[in-house]
Structures are given as C-alpha cells and as structure tokens.
Design a protein around this motif. Structure first.
Motif: not given
Length: 185
Positions: A94, A137, A139, A143, A146-148, A151, A180, A184-185
């Motif tokens: 992070s 990230w 799952d 977490a 968070y809209d990832i 994961k 990434r 990816s967001k």
C-alpha cells in the motif's frame, strides 16, 4: 517444514487461511488473537509472547494494529536472534502507491515494518531469519469495503507464505502482489 508455527491474527483473513493451511498439512501451530486474550495492543502480551512461542520454529507476524506489529517483530527477534528460527512479517504494498485524496496512517506503519525487517535481515551474527512479505489486496473482511477489481484469495497468499518459509537462508524479502495494469483501478 517447521515443526511448530505461531500466528498472530489467526481468526480471520490471512491468519485464518494460514491456520487452515497448517491444519491441512498436519503442521502444529498456535494462534494469538484478541479472541483468545492476546491483544497485540497490550504491552503485557508483548512481554509474554517470546516465552509463549519458545517451542515454535516460525513466528508469522500477521495481525496489524498500528505500530504494534513492529514492536512484536523486535520483541521476538530479541529473543530469537541467536537461534535458528524464522520470523515472517506480513506487510503491504500500500505505501508504494501515492494516495492523492487523503493521508493513510496504515501506509506509514507498513513502511516502518518494511524498514524494521530490512534492518534486522542484515544484523551480523544473527541466526534468526527475517522474511518480509508484501501482498497486494487480499480478499479479507478488512478489504470488503474497498472496490478493488482483483483481490488475492487468502488461501493463495497463505500458500506463498508457507513456500517462503521453506526457502534457503539467503532469500530474505519477497513481494507478493497482483500486477497493476491500465485496466486496474
């Protein structure tokens, strides 16, 4: 494979996946979490932990609560530095990404953990191996909000953690993260 592993934060997320991995592979383990009276925020727990895990070969420093993960690393390392044992810290990627919307203290704590691991990895004469794992990230319940888009499964990360425990002495720090890309967001 080690004969006995200590795991902090074993009741959910990655810690739970590590405990399940050990159960499935017949590896003896002991868990420390708030649910069994072992809160990593409690300084008395910091003092008791080295004695409680002296029969373990590996300490997986997983539970995260501000700077206490770093304090536990140093406390166990003090006790184990002259022993052929291993400490595995679960950090994060992070802090490697700039957040432009607000400050995240979590990032600073994890960066501190990374530095502490790097420092201890190179203490001359130490026999205790320190490994730092930095997943992306995962799952987990933490977490969930968070809209990832992608994961990692806790069971996958647990397998990677256990794989690292079996690596040669000179392998010290690994980063486990999802790549990434433009999508990816």
């Amino acid at each position: 494979m080690p004969s006995k592993i200590a795991i902090t934060g074993h009741t959910s997320g990655l810690g739970k996946a590590l405990a399940e991995y050990c159960d499935n592979k017949g590896i003896e383990w002991v868990g420390f979490s708030r649910s069994n009276g072992n809160d990593i925020n409690d300084k008395d727990f910091h003092r008791r932990l080295p004695k409680a895990i002296e029969d373990c070969d590996v300490f997986i420093n997983n539970a995260d609560m501000q700077h206490n993960q770093i304090a536990l690393l140093y406390k166990v390392w003090e006790s184990w530095q002259q022993l052929d044992k291993q400490i595995v810290c679960i950090s994060s990627t992070s802090q490697e990404y700039l957040h432009k919307d607000k400050a995240y203290p979590y990032d600073a704590y994890k960066q501190g953990l990374d530095y502490a691991c790097a420092q201890l990895q190179y203490i001359l004469g130490s026999r205790c191996k320190v490994t730092n794992i930095k997943p992306g990230w995962i799952d987990t319940p933490l977490a969930a909000d968070y809209d990832i888009p992608h994961k990692m499964a806790p069971s996958y990360v647990a397998e990677v953690v256990m794989w690292t425990i079996q690596q040669p002495e000179h392998i010290e720090s690994l980063t486990v993260s999802e790549r990434r890309n433009a999508n990816s967001k």
